[in-house]
Motif scaffolding. Sequence first.
Motif, PDB file in Angstrom:
ATOM      1  N   GLN A 208      50.872  -8.546  57.884  1.00  0.00           N
ATOM      2  CA  GLN A 208      50.867  -7.205  58.441  1.00  0.00           C
ATOM      3  C   GLN A 208      52.064  -6.386  57.986  1.00  0.00           C
ATOM      4  O   GLN A 208      53.196  -6.646  58.373  1.00  0.00           O
ATOM      5  CB  GLN A 208      50.896  -7.329  59.961  1.00  0.00           C
ATOM      6  CG  GLN A 208      49.594  -7.804  60.504  1.00  0.00           C
ATOM      7  CD  GLN A 208      48.593  -6.685  60.581  1.00  0.00           C
ATOM      8  OE1 GLN A 208      48.634  -5.874  61.476  1.00  0.00           O
ATOM      9  NE2 GLN A 208      47.701  -6.617  59.624  1.00  0.00           N
ATOM     10  N   LEU A 209      51.762  -5.368  57.212  1.00  0.00           N
ATOM     11  CA  LEU A 209      52.783  -4.426  56.786  1.00  0.00           C
ATOM     12  C   LEU A 209      53.598  -3.858  57.954  1.00  0.00           C
ATOM     13  O   LEU A 209      54.814  -3.719  57.854  1.00  0.00           O
ATOM     14  CB  LEU A 209      52.073  -3.303  56.040  1.00  0.00           C
ATOM     15  CG  LEU A 209      52.878  -2.451  55.100  1.00  0.00           C
ATOM     16  CD1 LEU A 209      53.468  -3.315  54.007  1.00  0.00           C
ATOM     17  CD2 LEU A 209      51.966  -1.403  54.475  1.00  0.00           C
TER      18      LEU A 209
ATOM     19  N   HIS B  92      44.873  -2.549  59.362  1.00  0.00           N
ATOM     20  CA  HIS B  92      45.146  -3.750  60.162  1.00  0.00           C
ATOM     21  C   HIS B  92      45.108  -5.028  59.328  1.00  0.00           C
ATOM     22  O   HIS B  92      45.106  -4.986  58.113  1.00  0.00           O
ATOM     23  CB  HIS B  92      44.205  -3.824  61.362  1.00  0.00           C
ATOM     24  CG  HIS B  92      44.557  -2.799  62.396  1.00  0.00           C
ATOM     25  ND1 HIS B  92      45.551  -2.985  63.308  1.00  0.00           N
ATOM     26  CD2 HIS B  92      44.070  -1.566  62.619  1.00  0.00           C
ATOM     27  CE1 HIS B  92      45.653  -1.920  64.063  1.00  0.00           C
ATOM     28  NE2 HIS B  92      44.770  -1.038  63.669  1.00  0.00           N
ATOM     29  N   GLN B  93      45.035  -6.121  60.025  1.00  0.00           N
ATOM     30  CA  GLN B  93      45.267  -7.429  59.418  1.00  0.00           C
ATOM     31  C   GLN B  93      44.517  -7.672  58.115  1.00  0.00           C
ATOM     32  O   GLN B  93      45.096  -7.954  57.096  1.00  0.00           O
ATOM     33  CB  GLN B  93      44.903  -8.503  60.432  1.00  0.00           C
ATOM     34  CG  GLN B  93      45.166  -9.903  59.931  1.00  0.00           C
ATOM     35  CD  GLN B  93      44.695 -10.925  60.947  1.00  0.00           C
ATOM     36  OE1 GLN B  93      44.158 -10.559  61.981  1.00  0.00           O
ATOM     37  NE2 GLN B  93      44.905 -12.170  60.652  1.00  0.00           N
ATOM     38  N   HIS B  94      43.199  -7.548  58.163  1.00  0.00           N
ATOM     39  CA  HIS B  94      42.439  -7.917  56.975  1.00  0.00           C
ATOM     40  C   HIS B  94      42.365  -6.773  55.986  1.00  0.00           C
ATOM     41  O   HIS B  94      42.226  -6.992  54.795  1.00  0.00           O
ATOM     42  CB  HIS B  94      41.061  -8.419  57.393  1.00  0.00           C
ATOM     43  CG  HIS B  94      41.155  -9.608  58.299  1.00  0.00           C
ATOM     44  ND1 HIS B  94      41.591 -10.821  57.849  1.00  0.00           N
ATOM     45  CD2 HIS B  94      40.945  -9.750  59.626  1.00  0.00           C
ATOM     46  CE1 HIS B  94      41.628 -11.673  58.862  1.00  0.00           C
ATOM     47  NE2 HIS B  94      41.246 -11.043  59.951  1.00  0.00           N
TER      48      HIS B  94
ATOM     49  N   VAL C 115      44.577 -11.940  68.691  1.00  0.00           N
ATOM     50  CA  VAL C 115      44.184 -11.763  67.298  1.00  0.00           C
ATOM     51  C   VAL C 115      45.454 -11.617  66.458  1.00  0.00           C
ATOM     52  O   VAL C 115      46.376 -10.909  66.855  1.00  0.00           O
ATOM     53  CB  VAL C 115      43.303 -10.504  67.136  1.00  0.00           C
ATOM     54  CG1 VAL C 115      42.718 -10.447  65.741  1.00  0.00           C
ATOM     55  CG2 VAL C 115      42.201 -10.486  68.177  1.00  0.00           C
TER      56      VAL C 115
ATOM     57  N   PRO D 252      46.886  -7.582  65.331  1.00  0.00           N
ATOM     58  CA  PRO D 252      47.553  -6.846  66.408  1.00  0.00           C
ATOM     59  C   PRO D 252      48.622  -7.679  67.108  1.00  0.00           C
ATOM     60  O   PRO D 252      49.623  -7.131  67.576  1.00  0.00           O
ATOM     61  CB  PRO D 252      46.429  -6.507  67.382  1.00  0.00           C
ATOM     62  CG  PRO D 252      45.161  -6.938  66.767  1.00  0.00           C
ATOM     63  CD  PRO D 252      45.433  -7.669  65.509  1.00  0.00           C
TER      64      PRO D 252
ATOM     65  N   ARG E 127      41.180   4.010  61.305  1.00  0.00           N
ATOM     66  CA  ARG E 127      41.286   2.584  61.016  1.00  0.00           C
ATOM     67  C   ARG E 127      40.413   1.816  62.008  1.00  0.00           C
ATOM     68  O   ARG E 127      40.145   2.294  63.101  1.00  0.00           O
ATOM     69  CB  ARG E 127      42.735   2.108  61.174  1.00  0.00           C
ATOM     70  CG  ARG E 127      43.662   2.711  60.143  1.00  0.00           C
ATOM     71  CD  ARG E 127      45.069   2.215  60.354  1.00  0.00           C
ATOM     72  NE  ARG E 127      45.517   2.495  61.702  1.00  0.00           N
ATOM     73  CZ  ARG E 127      46.422   1.767  62.350  1.00  0.00           C
ATOM     74  NH1 ARG E 127      46.966   0.717  61.795  1.00  0.00           N
ATOM     75  NH2 ARG E 127      46.787   2.093  63.567  1.00  0.00           N
TER      76      ARG E 127
ATOM     77  N   GLY F 193      42.395  -4.098  64.542  1.00  0.00           N
ATOM     78  CA  GLY F 193      42.334  -5.521  64.236  1.00  0.00           C
ATOM     79  C   GLY F 193      41.895  -6.361  65.417  1.00  0.00           C
ATOM     80  O   GLY F 193      41.739  -7.560  65.296  1.00  0.00           O
ATOM     81  N   ASN F 194      41.699  -5.721  66.564  1.00  0.00           N
ATOM     82  CA  ASN F 194      41.351  -6.526  67.726  1.00  0.00           C
ATOM     83  C   ASN F 194      39.861  -6.796  67.779  1.00  0.00           C
ATOM     84  O   ASN F 194      39.110  -6.189  68.526  1.00  0.00           O
ATOM     85  CB  ASN F 194      41.810  -5.841  69.008  1.00  0.00           C
ATOM     86  CG  ASN F 194      41.903  -6.818  70.143  1.00  0.00           C
ATOM     87  OD1 ASN F 194      41.292  -7.887  70.098  1.00  0.00           O
ATOM     88  ND2 ASN F 194      42.654  -6.486  71.163  1.00  0.00           N
ATOM     89  N   GLN F 195      39.422  -7.743  66.947  1.00  0.00           N
ATOM     90  CA  GLN F 195      37.990  -8.030  66.880  1.00  0.00           C
ATOM     91  C   GLN F 195      37.518  -8.791  68.102  1.00  0.00           C
ATOM     92  O   GLN F 195      36.330  -8.897  68.347  1.00  0.00           O
ATOM     93  CB  GLN F 195      37.682  -8.878  65.649  1.00  0.00           C
ATOM     94  CG  GLN F 195      38.296  -8.356  64.393  1.00  0.00           C
ATOM     95  CD  GLN F 195      39.093  -9.430  63.691  1.00  0.00           C
ATOM     96  OE1 GLN F 195      38.752 -10.585  63.710  1.00  0.00           O
ATOM     97  NE2 GLN F 195      40.184  -9.038  63.064  1.00  0.00           N
TER      98      GLN F 195
ATOM     99  N   ARG G 134      45.490   0.548  52.508  1.00  0.00           N
ATOM    100  CA  ARG G 134      46.576   0.850  53.449  1.00  0.00           C
ATOM    101  C   ARG G 134      47.728  -0.141  53.352  1.00  0.00           C
ATOM    102  O   ARG G 134      48.879   0.241  53.430  1.00  0.00           O
ATOM    103  CB  ARG G 134      46.039   0.907  54.876  1.00  0.00           C
ATOM    104  CG  ARG G 134      45.242   2.179  55.116  1.00  0.00           C
ATOM    105  CD  ARG G 134      44.647   2.245  56.508  1.00  0.00           C
ATOM    106  NE  ARG G 134      44.367   3.609  56.895  1.00  0.00           N
ATOM    107  CZ  ARG G 134      43.139   4.115  57.081  1.00  0.00           C
ATOM    108  NH1 ARG G 134      42.081   3.372  56.937  1.00  0.00           N
ATOM    109  NH2 ARG G 134      42.977   5.374  57.423  1.00  0.00           N
ATOM    110  N   SER G 135      47.398  -1.425  53.199  1.00  0.00           N
ATOM    111  CA  SER G 135      48.483  -2.408  53.207  1.00  0.00           C
ATOM    112  C   SER G 135      49.131  -2.550  51.836  1.00  0.00           C
ATOM    113  O   SER G 135      50.070  -3.307  51.683  1.00  0.00           O
ATOM    114  CB  SER G 135      47.941  -3.768  53.654  1.00  0.00           C
ATOM    115  OG  SER G 135      46.914  -4.160  52.776  1.00  0.00           O
ATOM    116  N   SER G 136      48.610  -1.840  50.870  1.00  0.00           N
ATOM    117  CA  SER G 136      49.143  -2.040  49.529  1.00  0.00           C
ATOM    118  C   SER G 136      49.011  -0.745  48.737  1.00  0.00           C
ATOM    119  O   SER G 136      48.212  -0.632  47.834  1.00  0.00           O
ATOM    120  CB  SER G 136      48.359  -3.182  48.870  1.00  0.00           C
ATOM    121  OG  SER G 136      48.760  -3.357  47.554  1.00  0.00           O
TER     122      SER G 136
ATOM    123  N   ILE H 235      48.031   5.900  58.266  1.00  0.00           N
ATOM    124  CA  ILE H 235      47.865   5.320  59.600  1.00  0.00           C
ATOM    125  C   ILE H 235      47.666   6.405  60.635  1.00  0.00           C
ATOM    126  O   ILE H 235      46.723   6.391  61.405  1.00  0.00           O
ATOM    127  CB  ILE H 235      49.052   4.397  59.922  1.00  0.00           C
ATOM    128  CG1 ILE H 235      48.929   3.136  59.057  1.00  0.00           C
ATOM    129  CG2 ILE H 235      49.094   4.052  61.402  1.00  0.00           C
ATOM    130  CD1 ILE H 235      49.998   2.124  59.247  1.00  0.00           C
TER     131      ILE H 235
END
Lengths: 468, 1055
Positions: A194-195, B539-541, A143, A146, B596, B599-601, B929-931, B945
């Motif tokens: 990813q930050l 995570h990613q999205h 993915v 991660p 959180r 991201g490992n869907q 979180r990412s912004s 986090i």
Amino acid sequence: MLIHRRRMLQESALGFGSLALTSMLLRDAQANDASPTVAPGAHHPATAKSVIFLFMSGAPGQTDTFDPKPSLAKLDGQQVPDSIAATVPNIPRSGVGSKLFASPFSFRQYGESGIPVSSLYPRTAELVDDMCIVRSMNHRVPVHGPGECIALTGTGVGDRPSMGAWMNYGLGSEAQDLPGFMVFLSNVTGPPPQLPGWSAGFLPAQYQGTLVDGRKGVPYTDMPSGYTETDRRRQLDFISELNHRHIGRQGPDSELEARIASYELGYRMQASAPETFDLSRESQHTREMYGLDQKETSEFGTHCLLARRLVERGVRCIQLRNGGWDAHSGLESNHLKGGKRTDQPIAALLQDLKQRGLLESTLVVWGGEFGRTPTIEGSRTGKSRGRDHSPAGYTMWLTGGGVRGGQIIGATDELGYVPIERPLTPADMHATLLHAMGIDQHRLSWNHNNRDEIPTVFGGEVIQEVFA
Amino acid sequence: MKDSGITILLCVLMLAMAPCTGVCAGSDDVIALDVIDYPLGSLRRADAGIGWKNSWKTSRAAIPFIVPYPEEESPAQTNLGGLQSGLQSGLQSGPQSSDKNRGVTIKGTGARNNPMRRQLAEPLDQKEVYVRFDLHYRGPDEAESNSTKPTGVDPEFLVLWLDRLEGGDRSTHSANVPNIGVHLADRGPKKGRNVFMVRIGAANVAWSKVELKYNHTYQIVARLTKSGDGPRADYGRMDLWVDPHPGDLGSPDASISSAQSISQIQWIGFSTGLKTEASDQIVVRNLTLGNSFNGVLEDSLLPQADAPRGYKGIVWDKPVDFKHDVYPLLKSRCFDCHEGAKPESGYRLDVFREWLGYSSGEVFAEPRRSHHSRLIDIVAAESEDDRMPPAGDDPLSDTEIAMLAAWIDQGMKWDDELLPTPRRESDHWAFQPIDRPAIPRAADHDWVKTPVDAFINRAHRREGLEPAPEAARATLVRRLYLDLIGLPPTPTELDAALADTSPNAIDHLVEHLLDSPHYGERWGRYWLDLARWAESQGHQHDIVRPFAWRYRDYVINAFNKDKSYGRFLKEQLAGDELQPYSDENLIATGFLGAARISGNQEDVAIQRNDVLVDIVNATSSAILGLTMECAQCHNHKFDPVSQRDYYRLQAFFVRGQLGNLSLRDPDADHPVDLGNWIPTPAYDFYKKEVKTLVRKKLYTAMDTPHTWGFLSAATGDPEIKRLPVVNRKPIIWQPAALKEARGKILIRGDAGMPGQDVRPGWPEVLGKTPTSLDTKRRSELADWMADPDNPLVARVWVNRIWQYHFGSGIVPTASDFGVEGAEPTHPELLDWLASELINNGWSTKSIHRVIVLSNTYQQQRKFHVANASIDPSNRLLWNWPRRRLEAESIRDSVLVVTGELDRTVGGVSIPPEREEQALRRTIYLFQQRSSMPSVMEMFDAPEGIASCSRRSVSTVALQPLFMLNSQFMARRAAALANVVAKESGDDLQRQIEVAFRRTLSRGPDARERELAEKILLPDDASRHSGQDANKGASASRLTQFCHALLNLNEFVYIP
């Protein structure tokens, strides 16, 4: 020990005298007692002073770039042979049940080494004799999110410092008036990247990568409208004197003095950053070499050219992220675009660094968060065929900074699925990058929650044969 | 069949190594065999049996588990003695009882699932194939009653399929694929009953007359026959026998034919379906493929007995005596490294339960199973690298190995007196009960304003430190404002405070500030740091959580109301369970919900584990002050916390899940214009994802108000509705499965390697978890935390309060009260404060009062050479410590100074790009979180986090650039200049005066006026040109001057 000294200086509550920014001071302190061949903060002689990470996010396919698989062409459209299918780890989306997909790109041997490179990277390939291709990278997370975290921080959770932050912490920046770790994003499509890939994790925020817009440069370096240089100088003089009086009233204090110094550093950064980011100072020839004059290459080319300028100025880590490689369908046109976007700028960067004598002290790394399956994703046909994510085996390459070029490390099976020789992980790559910078992964530590954390928490060994 | 099939112990490894020499007569009949008798934890790794290509593949949706041996301690056997004697009595009563449940247990998920599947070594395409497996369907209520007949019919489903392809976790192997199993008959005499059947395709079923009884072990045999000759012919006919006898070949219980089927068998697996509920547990074993009916039927095919494991021809057949035979060997060869509390690699062999994997989940040996013993494998390893004792030491002799194997096979008798199981205990200070100390008799009793001072004074005296004088009143007022509400006083507020000359003026001010709604905004933010709260999944999205803001408001209100800290914890840890139900309690579960979503869907087991790990880490770190995260993979290296403890704590949470939860109050604030408070790019992405989910029918619109929190399927209020969550792949919410979820040790922290079950419990070293703990489990966890006898919770909280006032805690490692944590500087003060907290009904404000009203707190910041040489880092507080404002307070202070702050409390967030339209406190800026808002990124705010107990203070050049050049600050400077100009008219000195007072809560001195004039009137000529000398500065000059003032150290540090 040097590292501890660094921290001691940063953390002591009551330092005396006029402290410059702690990192500057540190450089002096360390320079005094470090052996001449070992960089300040380093554990052993480094082979590189700076790192440029060309991070191809979305993940280019290894079999379409640097790991040619003639068998794939022979078996195009067929099932994965059992002998190989059985070795593919149980990772979701491994695509073992799908049909094989020959690379739509041709390969040709380059240089004296005769290393084959696909038609996506003809210009970069001209420098293949300087490059060390690692064909046996692998991990287990298919993915993007991660996967990027694993590729850039070592674990998939995203809570640990990025490698750039570790280097920035361990070595500081040689650039007096620029951030020591900068990140540029190009061709960003879809969700934000990813930050954690450039975050400081549990390290102090000062070590995080500074996200820089290639067109605007370091953020906040433009003064509010109507301010002149003289106005700013007057403000700074006022601030400085009042701050000194403030310290005078309550006694010496390193943190307050560091804050005073940061205003001077900020001022210098404001003065020099625009020059650094002003590419009009580069010759027409150079600008064309990097592809600044063409639509496809101008964004990434700008970043590559800036990377060279930053390396010249002593910036420690530069991460150039180029997105859009996620070719689930239409791989041929997707990767053609990706190659078009990046080949010329990368070749220009390498040549330019080389001709300026900078390549030998600059480590350049190329790769994505994983690779792509040798099979078609789903049941698409013709030009719409694409490949799914495949962390089971993929390729990265390194050049410059002490790397022995013209060599290939590791190998995948005849389809490019799984490493069959010298399997290596992102942690091994991290240990190797740190090693090149003169950092021993086991000795660089930061005490977090009362535990001495090191960069490579899940192991990882230096890939010694990378180096000359 | 009956007992023999169930009870035989099988030496699968031996079979695999030396196939069929004598042990299994008629082995020609065997094509493939797996008795499915695995040591704990290794279903996916072990490659047991014969005729298979690889080991089993298991489904991520529900990993089949190996029936543990011994079973997790039952309530009656919690103490160790009980566990052990239970074990040994089991041995005495013969193998039947202890082996009754051996095998692999498959659980339903209420959805299509392929829990386990395996590939044959070679594809099968012969004319006839016989398949046999044993099945034991444990009914939903086996534990409670012995009823063998279900009351009413609960539809059941389980099949064994034989296919050419593996398929995925959720594939249906039903299209023309042979299935053998149990299903609800839809026709025939047994219509509506669960009967055994065979089918080739879902619609092509032959129902037998044999009805499923729960809790009975069946032997199922089927024959597949090809309709034609040759490899390409299909297996078009199937016959079924249930519990057959050898002569029954001619009378199958059911038969079916099909025009289409498969022609080749390569994969075999079990499937559960919609009707297989999580409470259904099906034990399977003895899976056999063979060439003849009698062949698969005869148990003689299976290895008959667990022959004592000889070693290299040496068979130890005398009784082994632990004390005389085993103990001396272990002592001389193993215990040098593997004994005591800190054994090498974490493996200790001097405690019986550790052999069984008690704390790590890794099993070294189980009674009578030497063939599965990891220990035997290790001591007998061929390669020096794999062997113990390690290279350099002689290996164990063959006789010794044979003796150890025999000891295991004879039941692993242990000598409890010789090697007792140690109690987990510790003399570490933080784990001892809180003992309220007497307030010291202070030497300088004039200096003592509150009991805090008595403790501090004693340390000062002991070290020869001289405290700094009391701070000036104006300084103190500014300090209290910034520290308690995070905002500087306005000039009016400052004047009012200074005008109060009564002896209780400071007390009044403190009460006033503690009563201010802004207090909660300041102090709630510290809690949000600990709760790693944010408004997105991470995570990613990093998809937004539109209603996470309710938890932020809950925290602010809880602080404002001075909610008892114990209650505060309980609502956050168990709000969904508490009765009577209230929306407020449910919103409080946002603490758990702040995890959180990984991201490992692609790997739901890992994703699920990541969420649980996040919850356990945050809970243990924030509330208990224990760093437990390392115990996820191994016993804690320093603290008396085992891996088992980690998963016991995790077990409190395994039945719940994060989500959007419905609220009930019809008057609840129910904003629906999400775009109003979510940053535009995040909102656009959110809308896109919603569309995708709607298209996939995974999302329906919500019309009730809701909150982001945590809900247990088992113990949560049943009326709470879980509403759709927008995520790339919705996180799994299967109430049936969640209700039955059990805590498990994950071997080496690997989500794919579940080990023994564990019951919920707190770390053993902190006391025994009552065995009755069951129904409202998290409520009981919270009750235990808020119990006055809990040694950590009160200490950890008062220490945090102290740290937030002084910058450093009495214990400097505020989230590590473990053995490696820092020692308290004033241990008795810490205990006094902790008992004070408890005695005052867990009132946080009561602790603020004794601190801020103390002389300790009211000292000046003043350097002192002699003190500095004794205590250079001011740990003993001989003067006011230097403290920079946090990111939020920097921005908030600027807005107070300019007079622009919108003081509205609570409600939906403000997207950073629209901050100018509502200049509210920073805590209300949307926290993606990412912004994160730039001021927070710039000044060390956490990213939400991990639980953050103390923010670092970094000083980098981008900070001044932000403060000097950002548009936000330029606008504020202009606003301040505007306000100053209005207030001071066209009078230069008045302008300087007003600007100083607004910014720094004090007026300028002569030199400062001079310096100010250099900015305001830079041109000397104009300054001395007569009547204009006192004319106000131009707007732009005034702006630049104000801008400079906002950049002073004095402005961003608490005075």
